[in-house]
Design a protein around this motif. Structure first.
Motif, PDB file in Angstrom:
ATOM      1  N   SER A 253       0.933  -1.141  -0.136  1.00  0.00           N
ATOM      2  CA  SER A 253       0.020   0.157  -0.050  1.00  0.00           C
ATOM      3  C   SER A 253       0.989   1.496   0.026  1.00  0.00           C
ATOM      4  CB  SER A 253      -1.198   0.019   1.400  1.00  0.00           C
ATOM      5  OG  SER A 253      -1.481   1.420   1.341  1.00  0.00           O
ATOM      6  N   LEU A 254       0.697   2.188  -0.930  1.00  0.00           N
ATOM      7  CA  LEU A 254       1.473   3.388  -1.076  1.00  0.00           C
ATOM      8  C   LEU A 254       1.236   4.352   0.405  1.00  0.00           C
ATOM      9  CD1 LEU A 254       0.619   4.428  -4.781  1.00  0.00           C
ATOM     10  CD2 LEU A 254       2.647   3.624  -3.690  1.00  0.00           C
ATOM     11  N   ASP A 255       0.311   4.169   1.127  1.00  0.00           N
ATOM     12  CA  ASP A 255       0.079   4.815   2.401  1.00  0.00           C
ATOM     13  C   ASP A 255       0.778   4.536   3.612  1.00  0.00           C
ATOM     14  OD1 ASP A 255      -1.715   6.905   1.236  1.00  0.00           O
ATOM     15  OD2 ASP A 255      -3.272   5.612   1.520  1.00  0.00           O
ATOM     16  N   THR A 256       1.933   3.630   3.205  1.00  0.00           N
ATOM     17  CA  THR A 256       2.780   3.045   4.273  1.00  0.00           C
ATOM     18  C   THR A 256       4.133   3.584   4.105  1.00  0.00           C
ATOM     19  OG1 THR A 256       3.327   0.846   3.432  1.00  0.00           O
ATOM     20  CG2 THR A 256       1.354   0.935   4.715  1.00  0.00           C
ATOM     21  N   GLY A 257       4.960   3.767   5.109  1.00  0.00           N
ATOM     22  CA  GLY A 257       6.019   4.185   5.158  1.00  0.00           C
ATOM     23  C   GLY A 257       7.169   3.577   4.007  1.00  0.00           C
ATOM     24  N   VAL A 258       7.496   2.246   4.209  1.00  0.00           N
ATOM     25  CA  VAL A 258       8.324   1.811   3.196  1.00  0.00           C
ATOM     26  C   VAL A 258       7.734   1.568   1.615  1.00  0.00           C
ATOM     27  CG1 VAL A 258       9.407  -0.514   2.614  1.00  0.00           C
ATOM     28  CG2 VAL A 258       9.311   0.075   4.943  1.00  0.00           C
ATOM     29  N   CYS A 259       6.427   1.498   1.445  1.00  0.00           N
ATOM     30  CA  CYS A 259       6.014   1.701   0.231  1.00  0.00           C
ATOM     31  C   CYS A 259       6.439   3.095  -0.392  1.00  0.00           C
ATOM     32  CB  CYS A 259       4.474   1.247   0.093  1.00  0.00           C
ATOM     33  SG  CYS A 259       4.177  -0.383   0.724  1.00  0.00           S
ATOM     34  N   ASP A 260       5.928   3.991   0.460  1.00  0.00           N
ATOM     35  CA  ASP A 260       6.158   5.446   0.166  1.00  0.00           C
ATOM     36  C   ASP A 260       7.652   5.736  -0.299  1.00  0.00           C
ATOM     37  OD1 ASP A 260       5.070   8.569   1.110  1.00  0.00           O
ATOM     38  OD2 ASP A 260       7.146   8.205   0.945  1.00  0.00           O
ATOM     39  N   THR A 261       8.417   5.254   0.489  1.00  0.00           N
ATOM     40  CA  THR A 261      10.113   5.437   0.318  1.00  0.00           C
ATOM     41  C   THR A 261      10.346   4.838  -1.153  1.00  0.00           C
ATOM     42  OG1 THR A 261      10.426   5.552   2.600  1.00  0.00           O
ATOM     43  CG2 THR A 261      12.305   4.764   0.873  1.00  0.00           C
ATOM     44  N   MET A 262       9.948   3.380  -1.204  1.00  0.00           N
ATOM     45  CA  MET A 262      10.303   2.868  -2.496  1.00  0.00           C
ATOM     46  C   MET A 262       9.665   3.132  -3.778  1.00  0.00           C
ATOM     47  SD  MET A 262       9.066  -1.332  -2.848  1.00  0.00           S
ATOM     48  CE  MET A 262       9.418  -1.993  -4.319  1.00  0.00           C
TER      49      MET A 262
ATOM     50  N   GLN B 132      -4.354   6.337  -5.252  1.00  0.00           N
ATOM     51  CA  GLN B 132      -3.061   6.195  -5.708  1.00  0.00           C
ATOM     52  C   GLN B 132      -2.806   7.715  -6.516  1.00  0.00           C
ATOM     53  OE1 GLN B 132      -2.874   2.784  -8.490  1.00  0.00           O
ATOM     54  NE2 GLN B 132      -2.090   1.314  -7.151  1.00  0.00           N
ATOM     55  N   LYS B 133      -3.849   8.037  -7.251  1.00  0.00           N
ATOM     56  CA  LYS B 133      -3.787   9.406  -7.827  1.00  0.00           C
ATOM     57  C   LYS B 133      -3.556  10.666  -6.886  1.00  0.00           C
ATOM     58  CE  LYS B 133      -6.252  12.530 -10.976  1.00  0.00           C
ATOM     59  NZ  LYS B 133      -7.497  12.517 -11.941  1.00  0.00           N
ATOM     60  N   ARG B 134      -4.248  10.529  -5.593  1.00  0.00           N
ATOM     61  CA  ARG B 134      -4.009  11.279  -4.510  1.00  0.00           C
ATOM     62  C   ARG B 134      -2.691  11.157  -3.870  1.00  0.00           C
ATOM     63  NH1 ARG B 134      -3.576  10.308   0.046  1.00  0.00           N
ATOM     64  NH2 ARG B 134      -4.787   8.385   0.134  1.00  0.00           N
ATOM     65  N   TRP B 135      -2.126  10.043  -3.979  1.00  0.00           N
ATOM     66  CA  TRP B 135      -0.945   9.874  -3.281  1.00  0.00           C
ATOM     67  C   TRP B 135       0.378  10.442  -4.320  1.00  0.00           C
ATOM     68  CZ3 TRP B 135       3.643   7.561  -4.617  1.00  0.00           C
ATOM     69  CH2 TRP B 135       4.683   7.622  -3.688  1.00  0.00           C
ATOM     70  N   CYS B 136       0.028  10.218  -5.125  1.00  0.00           N
ATOM     71  CA  CYS B 136       1.208  10.800  -6.661  1.00  0.00           C
ATOM     72  C   CYS B 136       1.227  12.282  -6.651  1.00  0.00           C
ATOM     73  CB  CYS B 136       0.641  10.165  -7.678  1.00  0.00           C
ATOM     74  SG  CYS B 136       1.295   8.498  -8.063  1.00  0.00           S
ATOM     75  N   GLY B 137      -0.284  12.858  -6.352  1.00  0.00           N
ATOM     76  CA  GLY B 137      -0.118  14.293  -6.649  1.00  0.00           C
ATOM     77  C   GLY B 137       0.388  14.820  -5.311  1.00  0.00           C
ATOM     78  N   ASN B 138       0.214  14.247  -4.269  1.00  0.00           N
ATOM     79  CA  ASN B 138       0.948  14.812  -2.768  1.00  0.00           C
ATOM     80  C   ASN B 138       2.525  14.708  -2.847  1.00  0.00           C
ATOM     81  OD1 ASN B 138      -1.550  15.659  -1.898  1.00  0.00           O
ATOM     82  ND2 ASN B 138      -1.931  13.780  -0.691  1.00  0.00           N
ATOM     83  N   ALA B 139       2.811  13.529  -3.454  1.00  0.00           N
ATOM     84  CA  ALA B 139       4.286  13.186  -3.397  1.00  0.00           C
ATOM     85  C   ALA B 139       5.192  13.833  -4.706  1.00  0.00           C
ATOM     86  CB  ALA B 139       4.368  11.677  -3.200  1.00  0.00           C
ATOM     87  N   GLY B 140       4.379  14.236  -5.564  1.00  0.00           N
ATOM     88  CA  GLY B 140       5.103  14.784  -6.809  1.00  0.00           C
ATOM     89  C   GLY B 140       5.650  13.801  -7.623  1.00  0.00           C
ATOM     90  N   ILE B 141       4.945  12.438  -7.702  1.00  0.00           N
ATOM     91  CA  ILE B 141       5.331  11.385  -8.533  1.00  0.00           C
ATOM     92  C   ILE B 141       5.146  11.628  -9.892  1.00  0.00           C
ATOM     93  CG2 ILE B 141       5.407   9.044  -8.951  1.00  0.00           C
ATOM     94  CD1 ILE B 141       6.766   9.771  -6.428  1.00  0.00           C
ATOM     95  N   GLU B 142       6.119  11.661 -10.756  1.00  0.00           N
ATOM     96  CA  GLU B 142       5.691  12.007 -12.021  1.00  0.00           C
ATOM     97  C   GLU B 142       6.155  10.867 -13.477  1.00  0.00           C
ATOM     98  OE1 GLU B 142       7.648  15.756 -13.075  1.00  0.00           O
ATOM     99  OE2 GLU B 142       6.143  16.882 -11.522  1.00  0.00           O
ATOM    100  N   ARG B 143       7.261  10.176 -12.924  1.00  0.00           N
ATOM    101  CA  ARG B 143       7.813   9.191 -13.791  1.00  0.00           C
ATOM    102  C   ARG B 143       7.108   7.736 -13.450  1.00  0.00           C
ATOM    103  NH1 ARG B 143       9.522   6.222 -17.304  1.00  0.00           N
ATOM    104  NH2 ARG B 143      11.614   6.283 -18.435  1.00  0.00           N
ATOM    105  N   VAL B 144       6.854   7.628 -12.269  1.00  0.00           N
ATOM    106  CA  VAL B 144       6.539   6.282 -12.069  1.00  0.00           C
ATOM    107  C   VAL B 144       4.938   6.253 -12.369  1.00  0.00           C
ATOM    108  CG1 VAL B 144       5.708   4.396 -10.309  1.00  0.00           C
ATOM    109  CG2 VAL B 144       8.153   5.561 -10.282  1.00  0.00           C
ATOM    110  N   LYS B 145       4.409   5.115 -13.065  1.00  0.00           N
ATOM    111  CA  LYS B 145       2.847   5.040 -13.242  1.00  0.00           C
ATOM    112  C   LYS B 145       2.337   4.067 -12.288  1.00  0.00           C
ATOM    113  CE  LYS B 145       3.225   6.072 -18.129  1.00  0.00           C
ATOM    114  NZ  LYS B 145       3.097   5.544 -19.617  1.00  0.00           N
TER     115      LYS B 145
END
Length: 173
Positions: A59-68, A96-109
């Motif tokens: 889950s993206l909402d956990t620390g290690v998944c976020d870091t990875m 996932q979309k919300r998390w990517c927006g908050n994290a500034g994820i642009e290259r990973v889909k």
């Protein structure tokens, strides 16, 4: 009957069961059907002719998944456009979309396996007890074969980033 495998991974120190086959280097990459953040289907063939780096997280909402995911997003910036970088989880596409927006994820889909768990089942990384995906990394070459595979033995630990990226770079050479 779907294959169940034990003794491969642990979650917070406790053994858990993986559902699905052992996907090995050199074997054809199994098909899968997941959805993107717009609920559009994505399959293995969606990136046909490209190298695919697939990071799998519970889950993206956990620390290690976020870091990875942030680490692979950073590293992916240096990779050519013929490399698709995915993070697959069972999180809902909206989350996932919300998390990517908050994290500034642009290259990973980010892709979601919430509907059918076809990625988890076909790649042998569905955790039976939790119905989450086991932390893992797969690299698929341009011919659709598995070039690298790592299922992290402790779900709460990080993968070997350097080895996964080395596998991608070897395919680019």
């Amino acid at each position: 009957m779907t294959e169940k495998r034990t003794g491969i991974i642990r979650f917070k120190g406790n053994p858990v069961t993986l559902v699905g086959p052992d996907v090995t280097v050199g074997s054809p990459a199994p098909d899968f059907k997941v959805v993107d953040n717009g609920l559009q289907p994505v399959t293995r063939d969606s990136a046909k002719g490209k190298i695919q780096l697939i990071a799998v997280v519970p889950s993206l909402d956990t620390g290690v998944c976020d870091t990875m995911t942030r680490k692979f997003n950073q590293d992916a910036a240096a990779l050519p456009e013929n490399v698709e970088v995915y993070t697959i989880s069972v999180d809902l596409p909206f989350a996932q979309k919300r998390w990517c927006g908050n994290a500034g994820i642009e290259r990973v889909k980010t892709l979601s396996d919430y509907q059918e768990r076809s990625f988890g089942l076909n790649y042998g990384v569905l955790i039976d007890e939790l119905k989450l995906l086991a932390r893992s990394v797969f690299v698929i070459d341009v011919d659709g074969k598995i070039a690298y595979s790592e299922i992290v033995s402790e779900v709460t630990a990080e993968p070997d980033y350097a080895a996964a990226l080395a596998a991608v770079r070897a395919l680019l050479a």
